[in-house]
Design a protein around this motif. Structure first.
Motif: not given
Length: 205
Positions: A137-139, A150-160, A198-202
Motif C-alpha cells: 500500500d505504501r509503495l 510531476g516526478r513521474l510521467a502523467p498517466g504512469a501505470k502505477v498499478d502495473a 526496467t520499471v522506470l525506463d521500460g
C-alpha cells in the motif's frame, strides 16, 4: 482493591490479552505458524488452555492479531521508507522500496506459508489491516504521489509498476519456500538496479 494479576503477568504492565498476543507473536517469529496450537501458546504464556477463549472469539482471532503484530514488528525493524518528494531521486527511492520489500517478505512470508490451509486466519488478518499501512500500500501511495508531484510521467501505470516490484519481492522468497534447492540466488544490488531501471525506463527500443 484492584484484582490480582495472573502469575504469568506479575512484573509486567501487559493485560492478559496483550500477553497472549505477544506470546503468540514471539512463537510465530521464532518457529513460524505451522503446527502452532492453542495448547502451545497457553503453555508458553503460563496460563491454562481455556483462558484463551475468555479473551478471543477463537484461535483464529488470536493468530491473526499475533500475525499482524509480527508484521508490524518486522516493518519497524527495517527502518523508514522514503516519502514522496523526499531528497534523492525516484530511482533511489524505488531502490530502497525494493530492498525493503525483499527483506520484509523474507521475514514474514514463512509465517503466512504455514497458514495456507487456514483461510479463517488469513481472513481475520485482512479484516484488522489498516489501509495504507502495509508495504505494498505504501509503495502504491508513493508512486501515485510522485505522479502528482510531476516526478513521474502523467498517466504512469502505477498499478502495473507496483505489481512488478511486488512480484519480484514475492518470487525471491516463495521460490525458496516452494523449491528449496532450486531457488534462485539472493537478488544482487545489480539486479535491484536493473529492476528499478526496467520499471522506470521500460524495455522497448
Amino acid at each position: 482493591m484492584s484484582p490480582r494479576k495472573a502469575p504469568a503477568l506479575r512484573g509486567s504492565d501487559l493485560s492478559l490479552r496483550d500477553h497472549l498476543v505477544a506470546t503468540a507473536e514471539r512463537l510465530i517469529a521464532e518457529h513460524g505458524t505451522t503446527g502452532l496450537t492453542v495448547r502451545t501458546i497457553a503453555r508458553e504464556a503460563g496460563v491454562a488452555d481455556g483462558v484463551l477463549y475468555n479473551h478471543f472469539a477463537d484461535k483464529e482471532e488470536l493468530l491473526a492479531l499475533a500475525l499482524r503484530a509480527h508484521v508490524r514488528t518486522v516493518g519497524r525493524g527495517l527502518g523508514e521508507l522514503p516519502g514522496p518528494g523526499a531528497p534523492g531521486s525516484v530511482r533511489e527511492h524505488l531502490r530502497a522500496y525494493v530492498v525493503y520489500g525483499i527483506a520484509f517478505h523474507k521475514a514474514v512470508l514463512p509465517a503466512f506459508a504455514g497458514l495456507v490451509g487456514q483461510p479463517k486466519v488469513l481472513s481475520a488478518f485482512a479484516a484488522i489491516s489498516v489501509p495504507g499501512e502495509d508495504w505494498r500500500d505504501r509503495l502504491h501511495g508513493y508512486l501515485r504521489a510522485e505522479v502528482e508531484l510531476g516526478r513521474l510521467a502523467p498517466g504512469a501505470k502505477v498499478d502495473a509498476a507496483a505489481a512488478m516490484i511486488a512480484g519480484v519481492c514475492h518470487e525471491a522468497v516463495l521460490a525458496r519456500l516452494l523449491y528449496d534447492v532450486a531457488a534462485p540466488p539472493e537478488p544482487t544490488a545489480e539486479f535491484v538496479d536493473d529492476l528499478v531501471g526496467t520499471v522506470l525506463d521500460g524495455i522497448g527500443p
